[in-house]
Structure formats: C-alpha cells, structure tokens
Design a protein around this motif. Structure first.
Motif, PDB file in Angstrom:
ATOM      1  N   UNK A   9      65.260  57.025  59.400  1.00  0.00           N
ATOM      2  CA  UNK A   9      65.407  58.201  58.746  1.00  0.00           C
ATOM      3  C   UNK A   9      66.032  58.166  57.326  1.00  0.00           C
ATOM      4  N   UNK A  10      67.081  57.549  57.368  1.00  0.00           N
ATOM      5  CA  UNK A  10      67.926  57.525  56.093  1.00  0.00           C
ATOM      6  C   UNK A  10      68.652  56.171  55.837  1.00  0.00           C
ATOM      7  N   UNK A  51      70.168  58.370  50.667  1.00  0.00           N
ATOM      8  CA  UNK A  51      71.279  59.136  50.209  1.00  0.00           C
ATOM      9  C   UNK A  51      72.682  58.359  49.944  1.00  0.00           C
ATOM     10  N   UNK A  52      73.613  59.066  49.002  1.00  0.00           N
ATOM     11  CA  UNK A  52      74.958  58.393  48.830  1.00  0.00           C
ATOM     12  C   UNK A  52      75.933  59.444  49.030  1.00  0.00           C
ATOM     13  N   UNK A  53      75.625  60.655  49.555  1.00  0.00           N
ATOM     14  CA  UNK A  53      76.751  61.522  49.721  1.00  0.00           C
ATOM     15  C   UNK A  53      76.686  61.532  51.377  1.00  0.00           C
ATOM     16  N   UNK A  54      78.022  61.221  51.996  1.00  0.00           N
ATOM     17  CA  UNK A  54      78.070  61.028  53.397  1.00  0.00           C
ATOM     18  C   UNK A  54      77.738  62.415  54.053  1.00  0.00           C
ATOM     19  N   UNK A  55      77.976  63.634  53.273  1.00  0.00           N
ATOM     20  CA  UNK A  55      77.729  64.723  54.060  1.00  0.00           C
ATOM     21  C   UNK A  55      76.298  65.013  54.290  1.00  0.00           C
ATOM     22  N   UNK A  56      75.570  64.375  53.565  1.00  0.00           N
ATOM     23  CA  UNK A  56      73.857  64.638  53.580  1.00  0.00           C
ATOM     24  C   UNK A  56      73.293  63.568  54.955  1.00  0.00           C
ATOM     25  N   UNK A  57      74.228  63.108  55.634  1.00  0.00           N
ATOM     26  CA  UNK A  57      73.865  62.449  56.871  1.00  0.00           C
ATOM     27  C   UNK A  57      72.956  63.401  57.683  1.00  0.00           C
ATOM     28  N   UNK A  58      71.792  62.971  58.362  1.00  0.00           N
ATOM     29  CA  UNK A  58      71.079  63.747  59.240  1.00  0.00           C
ATOM     30  C   UNK A  58      71.842  63.477  60.505  1.00  0.00           C
ATOM     31  N   UNK A  59      72.091  64.812  61.132  1.00  0.00           N
ATOM     32  CA  UNK A  59      73.007  64.452  62.285  1.00  0.00           C
ATOM     33  C   UNK A  59      72.247  64.546  63.391  1.00  0.00           C
TER      34      UNK A  59
END
Lengths: 258, 258
Positions: free
Chosen positions: B27-28, B49-57
């Motif tokens: 995914x990422x 991605x580099x922002x941990x908040x953008x992680x697909x949950x």
C-alpha cells in the motif's frame, strides 16, 4: 610427462589427481609413511615408495608437496642435478630448493583442499616461480595443463598471497566455526547461517568486499555492538575478537586503503 | 494482503520486492526522507509518504524495517491498536513494539542485503516471534508466502543468531577486505583469492566448519605463523588480529565445543 610426487597429503592428492586427469603419468608417490604412499598411489595407478633412494631418476618433473617445515630436510636428501623440481608451498622461498637441482621452481595452487572433496582444478589459480626464463617457461607449460589461471609471482608476492589467503579462508572458516558454536548454545542449527555464508561469498565474486560490508560495525551502531558484547561477556576470547574485528571494520571504512 | 512498509533501506527494499513478487500489495512506503520513500515506492507500485499521520490505517500488516536504534522512537509515534505490526530486527526484543498494537511480532530475514543485488528470498531463513499463538500463526502464514525456511525463535535465540551472523558474515566479509588490501600492497589482484573464497563457503554448505579447517594455525605450524607475523610487523592492528584469530583456532581445536 612422467611425474614423481613427493608427499601424500591434501595438496599431493589433488595435484596428483589433476595431472592424472590431464593425461600425465604419476610414476611414483613417495611418503615417509608407506601406507599413506600406497593409499594415494593406488588411486593414481602409481608406485608407492618410502625409501628416498628408490626414486626413479628419469622422470620429467619432481613435485615436493609436503608440509612447509619438512621441505628443507626433504630437499637436502635429494640429488636431482639436471631434473626439474618444484615445491608447492605458499610461504617457502624458492631458495629452499637450491642445491637439489639446477632446475628449481615453485608451483603453488591457491586453494583449500580436503581429501574427499573434489575441486575444479582448472579454476584454481596457480602461482609459479623459477630462477631462469627457461625453467619458468617449462613450469608454465606444465601448470597450464591443469589450470587456466597460471600467474608468475615472486617469492615475496607469493608470501603476501598466502597471508591474504589465511585471512580470507582459514580465518573466515574459523569464524564459521565460532558462529556454529554460538548457535549450539541456543540449540540452533548451523543450517540457519549457511545461506548467509553462501551469499556473503557470492557477493564478493561480483563486488569489492569493502563496498558490500554490512552489519553494526560499519554503521557504527554502538547500541547493537554493546548489546552483543554484553551477550559474549562469559566468553572473553570471543568478546575480544568481536571488539577487535569491529574496530578494524570502523578503521578500514575511515581509511579504505588500510 | 495489503502491507505498509515503514523504512526504505536494504531490508525494506528486499522485503517489499519479495512480497510484491508473491502477489501481495504494498500500500504505502513510509520514510522520514520522502525521496527515499519515492524511490522504493516507485519500484513497488506503491504510495510514498513521509508524514506518519498519512499512514493508511486499514492495511493487514505493518512492517517496521528501519535501523535498530530508530525502532523504539518510530514505534512510539504509531498507534495501530488492532493491527498486526512486526519489526525485522535481529537484535531488538519484541518488547520494543509493546503499546503500539495488541498484535505485535518479529519477522527477521537472515540475509545480507545490498540494494542492487537480487537474492532468492525463498531460501532465506526467516525467524518469527509473537506474544500469542494466534499472532504467531498469522505471522507464520505471511512469512511462508516469501520463504521456505520460516522458524519460530525466542528473542534470546534471535539475538544469538544475530551475533552468530555477525561472526559468520560481517566479520568474514571484513577479512576479505583485509585480504584484498594485503594483495594490493604487492600489486596483486583480488581475483586470485575469489575462487578460494567460493570454495571455503561451499565446503561449509556440506561439512561442519571445524572439520574442514585448514591453514598454519590448525597445524600449529609456528614457523609459518611467525613468518606471517613478521610480514605484518608494520601493520600492528592486522598483526594483532592474526595472532588472536590463530590462537582462537588453536583453542577451538583443543576444545571443539568452545
């Protein structure tokens, strides 16, 4: 070509087989121990002898393949004035054969031999040396019959090659043994490490070892290094080796030409 | 299966490739450095991605493949309560992931990875660990998709395996580099040693390393050993390594179980 083989150990065995397979005749196999001579001679359709006076004096080539410390003494007992004689040692100067014959040289196959494990001799580098161009040409022609990788090296170069081989082969094999013992302590099988060993050796067939170094030392990851040292605290010898090798990695990567 | 890969180094690269080739979806790819994330994500048809908040949950598996010293900090920034998350480290306890999720584990592929060298992942041993049987079964099922050699190991066993791997791989590769430098000093090519390295590694695929040890130390040939030490007298670090490793060989062969 008729060859007399002086010695019956790993090097004599593999050299004898290689020359035999290349269509040469192994006239005689000499060993201080007649049983050892017989064992090898039988596989080479050759005659076993243990009395140095029984040596056939009409062969084309005499190969001394005994342990380094025995070369000088064996050489002293020989008198082959006009015959070509070589030793097979990485660390012994050609001078050890002075006085035995007017035609002396070195034929050093650079490989790790075990009696029961076959090797592809054609891929084994052979370092040759002689005291004059004619003998060198003769030794080269002989070595070419069993290997595609024949190189002339001086005694000094051959010795450096031998030390390099000790680091790259003897010491690494020992580290494999250390690794196996560390695994045993945790009831783990050496099979876990075997693929890693194969890949490590395969990598340096393609790349320079410095460029493919991995592990905690090259990353200077002190947290991991210290946790490994802590794990080895009851084995001071291994702990010391771990420290010294890690420091050496750090130093080499700071000054790649050592 | 949908996977989020946290990391973009050698381990992340090879694991990502292996899962991709096994038909899974990456995914990422997260990395602190967006460029690194992009480079790897591009090869895996994945999102960088580099922002941990953008992680697909909503992925099935989260793989932390960053350097050991960064695992704890990265883990602290994650909150994946009901998701399966593993790290890939040989030396880090499973406990480094406590608090991140209720489903934590380890998936440690035991191999030396370089980004540009392909490996046959199916032959790479993978050590797995989890805190409960269900998670262990899930991790085993996942690891089975990329390797034929999946083994459950405790954190203590995994750490011993890692130390053993450092001896068998990192240190041996360094000794290859030392060997290359010794050859350079005499204008000799590393190609002379490469067949020897291949054979040394091949031997221990078939035999125990202790049983195939060769060289001057196992023969306790002090004449050769001293002549090698003399040759290394201007390189005290190498001379010391030579001494320590030779002594360790002598000791091991007196007490084979170390």
């Amino acid at each position: 070509m008729n060859i007399v083989l002086l010695g019956s150990g790993n090097v004599a065995t593999h050299l004898g087989r290689a020359f035999k397979m290349a269509g040469q005749t192994i006239d005689q196999v000499w060993s201080r121990d007649l049983e050892h001579a017989k064992q090898l001679a039988d596989t080479l359709a050759s005659q076993a002898i243990f009395d140095i006076d029984d040596i056939n004096r009409s062969a084309d080539l005499y190969i001394i393949a005994v342990k380094d410390s025995a070369i000088t003494e064996l050489a002293k007992s020989l008198d082959l004035t006009d015959k070509l004689i070589v030793h097979t040692s990485g660390s012994t100067s050609i001078d050890a054969l002075i006085g035995v014959s007017d035609h002396i040289g070195v034929l050093y196959p650079l490989q790790t031999f075990s009696k029961n494990k076959a090797v592809d001799f054609r891929q084994i580098p052979i370092a040759i040396e002689a005291n004059n161009p004619d003998d060198l040409a003769a030794i080269r022609a002989i070595a070419d019959r069993i290997s595609e990788k024949v190189t002339e090296l001086s005694s000094a170069q051959r010795k450096a090659l031998h030390v390099a081989a000790v680091f790259a082969c003897n010491f690494t094999n020992h580290l494999f043994a250390v690794s196996q013992n560390l695994l045993k302590e945790e009831n783990l099988d050496f099979d876990l490490i075997r693929p890693l060993i194969a890949e490590t050796a395969h990598k340096v067939q393609l790349y320079d070892p410095v460029s493919v170094q991995t592990g905690p030392a090259v990353r200077e990851d002190m947290e991991i290094i210290n946790s490994h040292l802590e794990m080895l605290k009851d084995q001071p010898e291994l702990q010391d080796l771990y420290k010294k090798l890690s420091q050496s990695i750090v130093n080499l990567h700071k000054h790649p030409q050592g």
